[in-house]
Scaffold this active site. Structure first.
Site, short mmCIF file in Angstrom:
data_model
loop_
_atom_site.label_atom_id
_atom_site.label_comp_id
_atom_site.label_asym_id
_atom_site.label_seq_id
_atom_site.Cartn_x
_atom_site.Cartn_y
_atom_site.Cartn_z
CD GLU A 8 -2.87 1.44 2.20
OE1 GLU A 8 -3.35 0.51 2.87
OE2 GLU A 8 -3.04 2.65 2.47
CG HIS A 10 -0.58 5.46 -1.66
ND1 HIS A 10 -1.39 4.51 -2.23
CD2 HIS A 10 -0.85 5.41 -0.32
CE1 HIS A 10 -2.11 3.92 -1.29
NE2 HIS A 10 -1.80 4.44 -0.12
CG HIS A 164 -6.42 3.19 -0.39
ND1 HIS A 164 -6.74 4.54 -0.29
CD2 HIS A 164 -5.25 3.05 0.27
CE1 HIS A 164 -5.79 5.16 0.39
NE2 HIS A 164 -4.87 4.28 0.75
CG ASP A 287 -1.03 4.36 4.05
OD1 ASP A 287 -1.00 4.71 2.85
OD2 ASP A 287 -2.01 4.55 4.78
MN MN Z 1 -2.96 4.47 1.77
#
Ligand code: MN
Length: 326
Positions: A8, A10, A164, A287
């Site tokens: 996860e 980004h 998400h 994240d």
């Molecule tokens: Mn995220």
């Protein structure tokens, strides 16, 4: 632990960058902006330093899902996916890709998923919650019947789908009025995503398409902690559940879902998740760039779990689920 795989993680393109402003104080925006636009420099150095062999990259949020114009949503998704494919091609041993999808139109979403998996070599998709379709004041969820042809494609391609978070629309956030601090990762993200996941489980989707794999971040958005109660309700009342699906919600949770550790670096929570869904269905993630790679790794590398589970969660579960060529 060396050789970790995280999924996860980004990035942003210029068209979606500003969607991430507001999730940190203004004084941190320069840093967050750099982190979102960087792939091969700071990010890779941190991966090296903290034992991350690979990241599966995905676009920031809400991005494509918040573009009500269907043609525009499709265009931005394709542009982001083409950009991501170029980045992965520069260093495929360290980066792989999850597709952004124009869920505003199930046929376009199916077509883009097909293109990304079969032509660009993507490993699955990551979608940021409900889509606004045609008008800004709309929130369309993916258990609805018009999406079942899309889900058939997900199953056919054997491409995991990462659900998400995004925030609920302001007009649908009465409970948070006067409490803006509850929006985003504090609470609203988890609430929004957990309910969406439960809608999928209760819809009967997984009876029809048992091969679908859905991934939830943040250690399952609170669901492991509530799973027993969701199925038990008033256990002394003999009444069947009022949803179309054939089995208990926990059955779908344990057979069609995977969870990641993204943004939830807490051993107590991890152990609860292991007890509810099993160590074979939990995957390490950080994240980035909204959380720190060192915070995730420093916690995970020494968390009080067995070394066998650490290797599964840190690496081998992801390698197997995404059929990674390591
Ligand atoms: Mn995220």
């Amino acid at each position: 632990m060396q050789g970790k795989i995280a999924l996860e993680e980004h990035f942003a393109i210029e068209e979606t960058l500003m969607d991430s402003a507001g999730f940190v104080p203004d004084s941190y925006w320069a840093e967050l902006k750099h982190r979102l636009l960087d792939i091969h420099d700071t990010r890779l150095k941190l991966m090296d330093k903290h034992g991350l062999e690979m990241m599966l990259l995905s676009l920031n949020a809400p991005a494509v899902q918040a573009i009500p114009d269907i043609a525009k949503a499709n265009e931005i998704a394709m542009r982001a996916n083409d950009f991501l494919a170029e980045q992965v091609a520069r260093n495929p041993g360290r980066f792989q890709a999850l597709a952004a999808l124009p869920m505003q139109d199930p046929d376009l979403a199916s077509r883009e998923l097909h293109r990304c998996v079969n032509e660009l070599g993507f490993k699955g998709s990551l979608v940021n919650g409900f889509s606004q379709v045609t008008q800004a004041e709309s929130a369309v969820y993916y258990d609805l019947p018009q999406y079942w042809s899309f889900w058939a494609e997900v199953e056919k391609l054997d491409a995991p789908f990462y659900l998400h978070p995004r925030n609920p629309l302001p007009s649908m956030s009465q409970i948070y009025e006067g409490h803006a601090w509850l929006m985003g990762p504090t609470w609203a993200f988890g609430q929004e995503t957990a309910v969406h996941a439960l809608r999928l489980m209760g819809s009967g989707l997984f009876d029809k398409h048992p091969g679908i794999n859905i991934i939830l971040g943040h250690m399952g958005e609170g669901l492991p902690y509530s799973m027993w109660r969701i199925d038990n309700r008033n256990g002394w009342v003999k009444a069947p559940p009022k949803y179309p699906a054939k089995r208990k919600i926990a059955d779908y949770f344990r057979e069609n879902f995977y969870l990641t550790t993204s943004g939830n670096f807490r051993t107590q929570t991890l152990i609860d998740a292991v007890l509810e869904i099993g160590a074979d269905r939990i995957l390490f993630s950080t994240d980035w760039p909204f959380e720190n790679i060192d915070h995730a790794s420093d916690w995970f590398d020494v968390a009080s779990i067995s070394e066998n589970d650490r290797v599964k969660i840190g690496r081998t579960n992801a390698a197997k689920l995404f059929k990674l060529d390591l």
